[in-house]
Design a protein around this motif. Structure first.
Motif, mmCIF file in Angstrom:
data_model
loop_
_atom_site.group_PDB
_atom_site.id
_atom_site.type_symbol
_atom_site.label_atom_id
_atom_site.label_comp_id
_atom_site.label_asym_id
_atom_site.label_seq_id
_atom_site.Cartn_x
_atom_site.Cartn_y
_atom_site.Cartn_z
ATOM 1 N N GLU A 1 -7.850 -9.159 5.187
ATOM 2 C CA GLU A 1 -6.659 -9.969 5.180
ATOM 3 C C GLU A 1 -6.870 -11.072 4.363
ATOM 4 O OE1 GLU A 1 -4.744 -12.715 8.493
ATOM 5 O OE2 GLU A 1 -4.948 -10.600 9.101
ATOM 6 N N ASP B 1 0.827 -1.160 -0.051
ATOM 7 C CA ASP B 1 0.205 -0.031 -0.062
ATOM 8 C C ASP B 1 0.939 1.213 0.034
ATOM 9 O OD1 ASP B 1 -2.392 1.444 -0.016
ATOM 10 O OD2 ASP B 1 -2.305 1.386 2.463
ATOM 11 N N VAL C 1 -2.164 -3.687 -2.186
ATOM 12 C CA VAL C 1 -1.845 -4.682 -1.091
ATOM 13 C C VAL C 1 -0.768 -4.151 -0.295
ATOM 14 C CG1 VAL C 1 -0.766 -6.904 -0.892
ATOM 15 C CG2 VAL C 1 -2.166 -6.566 -3.010
ATOM 16 N N ARG C 2 -1.391 -4.271 1.114
ATOM 17 C CA ARG C 2 -0.372 -3.780 2.198
ATOM 18 C C ARG C 2 0.704 -4.937 2.450
ATOM 19 N NH1 ARG C 2 -3.937 -1.493 5.986
ATOM 20 N NH2 ARG C 2 -3.901 0.178 4.861
ATOM 21 N N GLN C 3 1.844 -4.683 2.485
ATOM 22 C CA GLN C 3 2.739 -5.945 2.922
ATOM 23 C C GLN C 3 3.297 -5.516 4.156
ATOM 24 O OE1 GLN C 3 5.031 -6.321 -0.578
ATOM 25 N NE2 GLN C 3 3.532 -7.120 -1.709
ATOM 26 N N LEU D 1 9.354 -8.346 5.734
ATOM 27 C CA LEU D 1 9.732 -8.614 4.670
ATOM 28 C C LEU D 1 11.194 -8.511 4.445
ATOM 29 C CD1 LEU D 1 8.792 -9.920 1.960
ATOM 30 C CD2 LEU D 1 8.645 -7.434 1.117
ATOM 31 N N SER E 1 -0.651 -10.436 4.236
ATOM 32 C CA SER E 1 -0.610 -9.182 3.617
ATOM 33 C C SER E 1 -2.104 -8.826 3.655
ATOM 34 C CB SER E 1 -0.328 -9.401 2.230
ATOM 35 O OG SER E 1 -0.892 -10.589 1.547
ATOM 36 N N ASP E 2 -2.369 -7.698 3.449
ATOM 37 C CA ASP E 2 -3.770 -7.047 3.425
ATOM 38 C C ASP E 2 -4.232 -6.599 1.882
ATOM 39 O OD1 ASP E 2 -4.358 -7.890 6.109
ATOM 40 O OD2 ASP E 2 -3.077 -6.106 6.697
#
Length: 69
Positions: A66, A1, A15-17, A22, A46-47
């Motif tokens: 999610e 995101d 997509v929020r990572q 990571l 991830s969301d």
């Protein structure tokens, strides 16, 4: 995101990572490989951040769902 995603028209679904996790995981796996070990595949959570670009109604607020645990 990314922050810009909410300010463009239409607002972008992204997509929020977990970027810190990571990077930490990548460094750990790289160290395992460099030392001759085997690095297993890792899947991080991830969301999906749903915004107007997905075709949803413009009056609905952004939501987070999610998708992977």
């Amino acid at each position: 995101d990314i922050q810009l995603a909410r300010f463009v028209t239409p607002a972008l679904t992204t997509v929020r990572q977990p970027m810190t996790r990571l990077g930490e995981t990548a460094a750990t796996l790289l160290a395992q490989r460099v030392s001759g070990g085997h690095a297993e595949s890792v899947m991080l959570a991830s969301d999906v951040v749903i915004r107007a670009s997905c075709g949803c109604a413009a009056d609905q607020p952004p939501t987070t769902r999610e998708v992977v645990q």
